[in-house]
Write a protein that holds these residues in place. Structure first.
Motif, PDB file in Angstrom:
ATOM      1  N   GLY A   1      38.316  40.158  51.258  1.00 24.92           N
ATOM      2  CA  GLY A   1      38.742  39.905  49.895  1.00 24.92           C
ATOM      3  C   GLY A   1      40.253  39.950  49.751  1.00 24.92           C
ATOM      4  O   GLY A   1      40.979  40.428  50.625  1.00 24.92           O
ATOM      5  N   ILE A   2      40.724  39.441  48.629  1.00 18.65           N
ATOM      6  CA  ILE A   2      42.145  39.468  48.327  1.00 18.65           C
ATOM      7  C   ILE A   2      42.579  40.882  47.960  1.00 18.65           C
ATOM      8  O   ILE A   2      43.672  41.322  48.298  1.00 18.65           O
ATOM      9  CB  ILE A   2      42.448  38.484  47.178  1.00 18.65           C
ATOM     10  CG1 ILE A   2      42.044  37.071  47.587  1.00 18.65           C
ATOM     11  CG2 ILE A   2      43.926  38.525  46.791  1.00 18.65           C
ATOM     12  CD1 ILE A   2      42.053  36.073  46.448  1.00 18.65           C
ATOM     13  N   LEU A   3      41.714  41.599  47.269  1.00 16.21           N
ATOM     14  CA  LEU A   3      41.962  42.986  46.899  1.00 16.21           C
ATOM     15  C   LEU A   3      41.131  43.916  47.777  1.00 16.21           C
ATOM     16  O   LEU A   3      40.044  43.546  48.234  1.00 16.21           O
ATOM     17  CB  LEU A   3      41.592  43.221  45.425  1.00 16.21           C
ATOM     18  CG  LEU A   3      42.300  42.358  44.386  1.00 16.21           C
ATOM     19  CD1 LEU A   3      41.772  42.678  42.998  1.00 16.21           C
ATOM     20  CD2 LEU A   3      43.805  42.557  44.446  1.00 16.21           C
ATOM     21  N   ALA A   4      41.634  45.105  48.015  1.00 16.47           N
ATOM     22  CA  ALA A   4      40.889  46.108  48.787  1.00 16.47           C
ATOM     23  C   ALA A   4      39.952  46.858  47.841  1.00 16.47           C
ATOM     24  O   ALA A   4      40.350  47.831  47.204  1.00 16.47           O
ATOM     25  CB  ALA A   4      41.858  47.069  49.480  1.00 16.47           C
ATOM     26  N   LEU A   5      38.713  46.388  47.764  1.00 20.48           N
ATOM     27  CA  LEU A   5      37.738  46.963  46.837  1.00 20.48           C
ATOM     28  C   LEU A   5      36.640  47.745  47.552  1.00 20.48           C
ATOM     29  O   LEU A   5      35.670  48.167  46.913  1.00 20.48           O
ATOM     30  CB  LEU A   5      37.092  45.843  46.001  1.00 20.48           C
ATOM     31  CG  LEU A   5      38.046  44.966  45.187  1.00 20.48           C
ATOM     32  CD1 LEU A   5      37.286  43.811  44.542  1.00 20.48           C
ATOM     33  CD2 LEU A   5      38.766  45.794  44.139  1.00 20.48           C
ATOM     34  N   ASP A   6      36.798  47.935  48.873  1.00 17.21           N
ATOM     35  CA  ASP A   6      35.740  48.584  49.649  1.00 17.21           C
ATOM     36  C   ASP A   6      35.401  49.975  49.128  1.00 17.21           C
ATOM     37  O   ASP A   6      34.241  50.401  49.176  1.00 17.21           O
ATOM     38  CB  ASP A   6      36.159  48.687  51.123  1.00 17.21           C
ATOM     39  CG  ASP A   6      36.313  47.311  51.758  1.00 17.21           C
ATOM     40  OD1 ASP A   6      35.997  46.324  51.072  1.00 17.21           O
ATOM     41  OD2 ASP A   6      36.754  47.232  52.907  1.00 17.21           O
ATOM     42  N   GLY A   7      36.404  50.689  48.629  1.00 15.99           N
ATOM     43  CA  GLY A   7      36.152  52.049  48.157  1.00 15.99           C
ATOM     44  C   GLY A   7      35.233  52.103  46.950  1.00 15.99           C
ATOM     45  O   GLY A   7      34.598  53.134  46.689  1.00 15.99           O
ATOM     46  N   LEU A   8      35.151  50.998  46.206  1.00 19.36           N
ATOM     47  CA  LEU A   8      34.284  50.958  45.031  1.00 19.36           C
ATOM     48  C   LEU A   8      32.868  50.512  45.355  1.00 19.36           C
ATOM     49  O   LEU A   8      31.980  50.593  44.508  1.00 19.36           O
ATOM     50  CB  LEU A   8      34.873  50.008  43.977  1.00 19.36           C
ATOM     51  CG  LEU A   8      36.270  50.339  43.456  1.00 19.36           C
ATOM     52  CD1 LEU A   8      36.751  49.234  42.521  1.00 19.36           C
ATOM     53  CD2 LEU A   8      36.271  51.681  42.734  1.00 19.36           C
ATOM     54  N   ALA A   9      32.677  50.022  46.585  1.00 16.36           N
ATOM     55  CA  ALA A   9      31.389  49.435  46.944  1.00 16.36           C
ATOM     56  C   ALA A   9      30.212  50.398  46.785  1.00 16.36           C
ATOM     57  O   ALA A   9      29.161  49.998  46.270  1.00 16.36           O
ATOM     58  CB  ALA A   9      31.445  48.887  48.371  1.00 16.36           C
ATOM     59  N   PRO A  10      30.318  51.677  47.195  1.00 15.53           N
ATOM     60  CA  PRO A  10      29.153  52.565  47.024  1.00 15.53           C
ATOM     61  C   PRO A  10      28.722  52.719  45.574  1.00 15.53           C
ATOM     62  O   PRO A  10      27.529  52.722  45.272  1.00 15.53           O
ATOM     63  CB  PRO A  10      29.648  53.895  47.613  1.00 15.53           C
ATOM     64  CG  PRO A  10      30.711  53.515  48.588  1.00 15.53           C
ATOM     65  CD  PRO A  10      31.393  52.336  47.971  1.00 15.53           C
ATOM     66  N   ALA A  11      29.683  52.836  44.658  1.00 15.82           N
ATOM     67  CA  ALA A  11      29.339  52.982  43.243  1.00 15.82           C
ATOM     68  C   ALA A  11      28.685  51.712  42.710  1.00 15.82           C
ATOM     69  O   ALA A  11      27.685  51.769  41.982  1.00 15.82           O
ATOM     70  CB  ALA A  11      30.581  53.328  42.437  1.00 15.82           C
ATOM     71  N   PHE A  12      29.234  50.563  43.072  1.00 14.67           N
ATOM     72  CA  PHE A  12      28.659  49.299  42.616  1.00 14.67           C
ATOM     73  C   PHE A  12      27.268  49.096  43.219  1.00 14.67           C
ATOM     74  O   PHE A  12      26.363  48.587  42.545  1.00 14.67           O
ATOM     75  CB  PHE A  12      29.579  48.140  42.997  1.00 14.67           C
ATOM     76  CG  PHE A  12      30.674  47.882  42.002  1.00 14.67           C
ATOM     77  CD1 PHE A  12      30.638  46.776  41.191  1.00 14.67           C
ATOM     78  CD2 PHE A  12      31.745  48.757  41.882  1.00 14.67           C
ATOM     79  CE1 PHE A  12      31.639  46.525  40.263  1.00 14.67           C
ATOM     80  CE2 PHE A  12      32.752  48.526  40.968  1.00 14.67           C
ATOM     81  CZ  PHE A  12      32.705  47.409  40.152  1.00 14.67           C
ATOM     82  N   ALA A  13      27.107  49.468  44.475  1.00 12.12           N
ATOM     83  CA  ALA A  13      25.801  49.314  45.123  1.00 12.12           C
ATOM     84  C   ALA A  13      24.759  50.205  44.454  1.00 12.12           C
ATOM     85  O   ALA A  13      23.610  49.796  44.242  1.00 12.12           O
ATOM     86  CB  ALA A  13      25.917  49.647  46.609  1.00 12.12           C
ATOM     87  N   ALA A  14      25.160  51.441  44.119  1.00 11.29           N
ATOM     88  CA  ALA A  14      24.221  52.356  43.455  1.00 11.29           C
ATOM     89  C   ALA A  14      23.811  51.807  42.094  1.00 11.29           C
ATOM     90  O   ALA A  14      22.637  51.895  41.699  1.00 11.29           O
ATOM     91  CB  ALA A  14      24.863  53.736  43.302  1.00 11.29           C
ATOM     92  N   TYR A  15      24.768  51.225  41.372  1.00 11.96           N
ATOM     93  CA  TYR A  15      24.433  50.624  40.079  1.00 11.96           C
ATOM     94  C   TYR A  15      23.500  49.420  40.259  1.00 11.96           C
ATOM     95  O   TYR A  15      22.527  49.256  39.517  1.00 11.96           O
ATOM     96  CB  TYR A  15      25.706  50.206  39.359  1.00 11.96           C
ATOM     97  CG  TYR A  15      25.464  49.494  38.050  1.00 11.96           C
ATOM     98  CD1 TYR A  15      25.125  50.212  36.908  1.00 11.96           C
ATOM     99  CD2 TYR A  15      25.564  48.110  37.964  1.00 11.96           C
ATOM    100  CE1 TYR A  15      24.895  49.554  35.706  1.00 11.96           C
ATOM    101  CE2 TYR A  15      25.334  47.450  36.764  1.00 11.96           C
ATOM    102  CZ  TYR A  15      25.006  48.175  35.640  1.00 11.96           C
ATOM    103  OH  TYR A  15      24.765  47.526  34.455  1.00 11.96           O
TER     104      TYR A  15
END
Length: 214
Positions: free
Chosen positions: A45-59
């Motif tokens: 991705g253009i932005l480093a969003l990997d750190g948010l992935a667990p929260a988004f996956a849980a949702y």
């Protein structure tokens, strides 16, 4: 003829001696460089969003069982989000941008056929917040559908441009509410709005590429 038992030890000794004196044959393995496919990039991705992935996956995991239990055709799960969001982008975003520029060019009081009886400036102010709401809801549907299809949800340019596009839309909304009659504010609002639409078009293109990748 059969070898007599008395001669067997002698023959065995001769064979062992011959084996010891014979040149040793070695198999030389050529050193060949092994080529392997490059490891997948953790985040393209253009932005480093990997750190948010667990929260988004849980949702997303809250909704995927219900959504995928509906038994819709695979085509709907795969392309439904893209078709719906492109419709919103073209119909609301495209027409809303057109109305915004009409207002800037001095035609804000004109009532066009698709304005539901409202002047251009009022229809622009009505249409664009609805578009933002549709993008917020549609964005959630997008990563839930990706999660349900076993795909990463934040590791693509499509995800990055979604975040950038939504951020620009919120900035646009703030400028629109506070600019009043300021010429500078209206100029920033107009040109930043056009840049936001270009970002959202790029987002749609990345989405089409993402959909074709699996």
């Amino acid at each position: 003829s059969e070898i007599s038992p008395a001669r067997r030890p002698t023959m065995l000794a001769l064979l062992c001696s011959a084996a010891a004196l014979s040149p040793t044959v070695r198999t030389i393995q050529p050193k060949v460089a092994l080529t392997r496919a490059p490891a997948p990039v953790a985040s393209a991705g253009i932005l480093a969003l990997d750190g948010l992935a667990p929260a988004f996956a849980a949702y997303a995991d809250i909704w995927t069982p219900t959504l995928f239990s509906l038994g819709a055709p695979d085509f709907i799960y795969h392309w439904g989000h893209g078709a719906a969001m492109f419709t919103v982008l073209a119909a609301m975003g495209g027409y809303g941008t057109f109305l915004g520029w009409q207002t800037r060019l001095g035609n804000g009081d004109e009532v066009l056929p698709f304005n539901l009886g409202k002047p251009n400036r009022e229809m622009h102010s009505t249409l664009m917040p609805v578009m933002v709401l549709m993008f917020l809801l549609g964005g959630q549907g997008g990563f839930v559908l990706l999660r349900g299809q076993g795909q990463p949800i934040l590791e693509s340019p499509h995800a990055s441009t979604a975040v950038i596009g939504l951020a620009l839309l919120f900035v646009q909304a703030a400028i629109g509410k506070t600019m009043g009659d300021s010429p500078t504010g209206r100029t920033v609002h107009a040109y930043l709005g056009s840049a936001t639409m270009i970002t959202l078009v790029a987002h749609a293109v990345y989405g089409f590429q993402l959909g074709n990748s699996f």
